[in-house]
Design an enzyme around this catalytic site. Structure first.
Site, PDB file in Angstrom:
ATOM      1  N   ASN A  13       9.497  78.122  15.537  1.00 36.19           N
ATOM      2  CA  ASN A  13      10.226  76.694  16.265  1.00 36.19           C
ATOM      3  C   ASN A  13       9.184  75.951  16.970  1.00 36.19           C
ATOM      4  O   ASN A  13       8.823  76.374  18.119  1.00 36.19           O
ATOM      5  CB  ASN A  13      11.041  77.763  17.156  1.00 36.19           C
ATOM      6  CG  ASN A  13      12.192  76.488  17.339  1.00 36.19           C
ATOM      7  OD1 ASN A  13      12.984  76.336  18.618  1.00 36.19           O
ATOM      8  ND2 ASN A  13      12.224  75.656  17.107  1.00 36.19           N
ATOM      9  N   CYS A  74      15.998  73.723  25.935  1.00 37.35           N
ATOM     10  CA  CYS A  74      14.652  74.292  24.189  1.00 37.35           C
ATOM     11  C   CYS A  74      14.405  75.492  24.874  1.00 37.35           C
ATOM     12  O   CYS A  74      13.286  75.298  25.680  1.00 37.35           O
ATOM     13  CB  CYS A  74      14.398  73.527  23.876  1.00 37.35           C
ATOM     14  SG  CYS A  74      13.393  73.769  22.284  1.00 37.35           S
ATOM     15  N   GLY A  75      15.001  76.806  25.102  1.00 34.17           N
ATOM     16  CA  GLY A  75      14.109  77.720  25.316  1.00 34.17           C
ATOM     17  C   GLY A  75      13.366  78.312  24.566  1.00 34.17           C
ATOM     18  O   GLY A  75      11.934  78.242  25.613  1.00 34.17           O
ATOM     19  N   ASN A  76      13.303  77.834  23.448  1.00 34.75           N
ATOM     20  CA  ASN A  76      11.989  78.291  22.860  1.00 34.75           C
ATOM     21  C   ASN A  76      10.597  77.892  23.871  1.00 34.75           C
ATOM     22  O   ASN A  76       9.648  77.786  24.345  1.00 34.75           O
ATOM     23  CB  ASN A  76      11.384  78.015  21.106  1.00 34.75           C
ATOM     24  CG  ASN A  76      12.052  78.994  20.690  1.00 34.75           C
ATOM     25  OD1 ASN A  76      11.926  80.247  21.057  1.00 34.75           O
ATOM     26  ND2 ASN A  76      12.382  79.466  19.797  1.00 34.75           N
ATOM     27  N   HIS A 155      26.637  76.533  21.908  1.00 29.88           N
ATOM     28  CA  HIS A 155      26.622  77.002  20.643  1.00 29.88           C
ATOM     29  C   HIS A 155      28.094  77.916  20.615  1.00 29.88           C
ATOM     30  O   HIS A 155      28.816  77.870  21.073  1.00 29.88           O
ATOM     31  CB  HIS A 155      25.634  78.091  21.081  1.00 29.88           C
ATOM     32  CG  HIS A 155      24.260  77.963  21.105  1.00 29.88           C
ATOM     33  ND1 HIS A 155      23.608  77.541  19.979  1.00 29.88           N
ATOM     34  CD2 HIS A 155      23.420  77.384  22.218  1.00 29.88           C
ATOM     35  CE1 HIS A 155      22.170  77.386  20.726  1.00 29.88           C
ATOM     36  NE2 HIS A 155      22.152  76.984  21.955  1.00 29.88           N
ATOM     37  N   GLU A 204      20.416  74.519  13.894  1.00 34.16           N
ATOM     38  CA  GLU A 204      20.175  73.486  15.368  1.00 34.16           C
ATOM     39  C   GLU A 204      20.708  72.656  14.743  1.00 34.16           C
ATOM     40  O   GLU A 204      20.194  71.578  14.005  1.00 34.16           O
ATOM     41  CB  GLU A 204      18.679  74.234  15.997  1.00 34.16           C
ATOM     42  CG  GLU A 204      18.535  75.033  16.773  1.00 34.16           C
ATOM     43  CD  GLU A 204      17.087  74.883  16.482  1.00 34.16           C
ATOM     44  OE1 GLU A 204      17.234  73.854  18.035  1.00 34.16           O
ATOM     45  OE2 GLU A 204      15.875  75.708  16.510  1.00 34.16           O
ATOM     46  N   ARG A 205      22.080  72.285  16.425  1.00 32.40           N
ATOM     47  CA  ARG A 205      22.232  70.408  15.996  1.00 32.40           C
ATOM     48  C   ARG A 205      21.088  69.632  16.510  1.00 32.40           C
ATOM     49  O   ARG A 205      20.344  69.792  16.530  1.00 32.40           O
ATOM     50  CB  ARG A 205      23.247  70.512  17.083  1.00 32.40           C
ATOM     51  CG  ARG A 205      23.709  68.965  17.632  1.00 32.40           C
ATOM     52  CD  ARG A 205      24.119  68.730  19.521  1.00 32.40           C
ATOM     53  NE  ARG A 205      23.046  69.299  20.069  1.00 32.40           N
ATOM     54  CZ  ARG A 205      23.833  69.282  21.327  1.00 32.40           C
ATOM     55  NH1 ARG A 205      24.551  68.760  22.189  1.00 32.40           N
ATOM     56  NH2 ARG A 205      23.104  69.417  22.166  1.00 32.40           N
ATOM     57  N   CYS A 213      15.641  80.021  18.217  1.00 37.10           N
ATOM     58  CA  CYS A 213      15.660  79.508  18.814  1.00 37.10           C
ATOM     59  C   CYS A 213      16.550  80.242  19.536  1.00 37.10           C
ATOM     60  O   CYS A 213      17.119  80.763  19.577  1.00 37.10           O
ATOM     61  CB  CYS A 213      17.516  78.673  18.174  1.00 37.10           C
ATOM     62  SG  CYS A 213      18.373  77.770  19.034  1.00 37.10           S
ATOM     63  N   GLY A 216      19.671  80.114  21.429  1.00 36.08           N
ATOM     64  CA  GLY A 216      20.694  80.226  20.251  1.00 36.08           C
ATOM     65  C   GLY A 216      20.734  81.951  20.504  1.00 36.08           C
ATOM     66  O   GLY A 216      22.065  82.099  20.720  1.00 36.08           O
TER      67      GLY A 216
END
Length: 273
Positions: A13, A74-76, A155, A204-205, A213, A216
């Site tokens: 990602n 955004c976690g990543n 989510h 992903e939106r 994600c 996610g």
């Protein structure tokens, strides 16, 4: 003006990071973010990440999907920025405070406390978010009764027999844009591998299908624990690799996994403005 950038990724990602913490940049518009993210005519990425000064935190992160839309978390990308920053930090985002903890080859990120109330997702009208009384038909069945979770962004998590078999390219955008989700939604399909191991694919939106994600994975782990499918500490396997997600006793969610710097460079701002 020539502007430096860093290209990074977490499990495939990928992100373009712009650092405006010490050197002010012109305003990042939705159009500029979309142009930079274009893989044919721009630098190319799933998300553009902007670092800015903060009066209340160590710094601020803003996230733009590759359609140009700004999102709350955004976690990543947060793991990637943790590695870039190189030391623990509390970071301001539109989705709430994130605590970053870099480690060898990756980082852990405290993603905060998940929210489940219908108006916190948000949904268009009140309903049970643990097993939503909704379904979307597919050629060979239906995606139905998802769990809704907000972990800085919304989510919907669907539990299926085989996550690999779901045609997310077809059904992801239909669910993302359904009127029941007034701010649109990230679509997660997951299947159980073991009591502490989930398989996950995410639409992903604003970005479409990505190899991983982070939010996610967090939302899916929380949803699985709420449904009694797993415990609160699980491995989540995505096409790009694995993330360890722990929904801790204080209700915060800890995400741990790798991140990598791919390359750096500069671009002419006016080429994308």
């Amino acid at each position: 003006m020539r502007t430096p950038f860093i290209k990074m990724h977490g499990l495939g990602n990928d992100f373009v990071v712009l650092d405006a913490r010490e050197t002010e940049l012109p305003s990042v518009t939705n159009a500029l973010a979309k142009a930079i993210a274009d893989r044919r005519t721009g630098i190319g990425c799933d998300q553009l990440v902007l670092l800015e000064p903060s009066v209340s935190h160590d710094f601020k992160m803003r996230f733009f999907n590759n359609d140009g839309g700004e999102v709350g978390a955004c976690g990543n990308a947060s793991r990637a920025v943790a590695m870039l920053h190189g030391q623990p930090a509390n970071v301001e985002t539109a989705g709430g405070t994130l605590s970053l903890h870099p480690s060898e080859g990756g980082a852990s990120v405290d993603m905060g406390t998940p929210r489940f109330d219908w108006d916190a997702i948000p949904l268009d009208y009140p309903m049970d978010t643990l097993s939503m009384p909704l379904g979307w038909p597919m050629d060979d069945g239906a995606l139905e009764n998802p769990t809704a979770v907000n972990v800085g962004n919304p989510h919907a998590v669907f539990f299926v027999e085989d996550a690999d078999a779901v045609d997310l390219a077809t059904y992801g955008p239909i669910i993302e844009h359904d009127a029941v989700f007034p701010e649109r939604v990230n679509v997660n399909v997951t299947s159980l591998i073991a009591p502490d191991h989930l398989r996950l694919h995410v639409w992903e939106r604003g970005a479409g299908i990505t190899r991983a994600c982070g939010t996610g994975a967090c939302a899916t782990a929380v949803a699985a624990a709420r449904r009694g499918i797993t415990g609160r500490d699980v491995m989540v396997s995505l096409p790009g690799g694995d993330l360890r997600i722990e929904w801790r006793d204080d209700d915060t969610v800890l995400m741990t996994g790798p991140a990598t710097e791919a390359f750096s460079g500069t671009f002419e701002w006016d080429d994308f403005a």
